[in-house]
Design a protein around this motif. Structure first.
Motif: not given
Length: 80
Positions: A46-52
Motif C-alpha cells: 500500500q505505501p508503494a501504491l500511494r507513492s506511485l
C-alpha cells in the motif's frame, strides 16, 4: 498485491523512466490508443501504491482507475 492503474492519455517518457526506475518491471498497455494507458505491477504494498500514484500526479497524469488484487500465500505446516 498486484495492481492495475489506468491513466488518461499516453504515459510520458520521463514518467515511464521514473516508474521503471522506482518499481522495476511494469507492464504498459494502451486502451483506445492514445486515450488511456494501463500500468500493471505485481508485488506492490500500500505505501508503494500511494507513492506511485503521487509520482503519476506529479508528472501531471490524470488517474482514471485503480484496481488491486491481494495475493494470499499459504504456508503448509508439518504435523507430527
Amino acid at each position: 498485491m498486484s495492481c492495475r492503474i489506468t491513466v488518461a492519455g499516453p504515459l510520458g517518457v520521463a514518467a515511464t523512466r521514473a516508474v521503471r526506475a522506482q518499481y522495476g518491471h511494469v507492464v504498459l498497455s494502451t486502451r483506445e490508443p492514445g486515450r488511456h494507458t494501463v500500468l500493471t505491477l505485481d508485488s506492490l504494498d500500500q505505501p508503494a501504491l500511494r507513492s506511485l500514484l503521487t509520482l503519476l500526479w506529479d508528472f501531471g497524469h490524470d488517474v482514471i482507475a485503480v484496481s488491486t488484487r491481494t495475493v494470499h500465500s499459504r504456508t503448509m505446516e508439518q504435523i507430527p
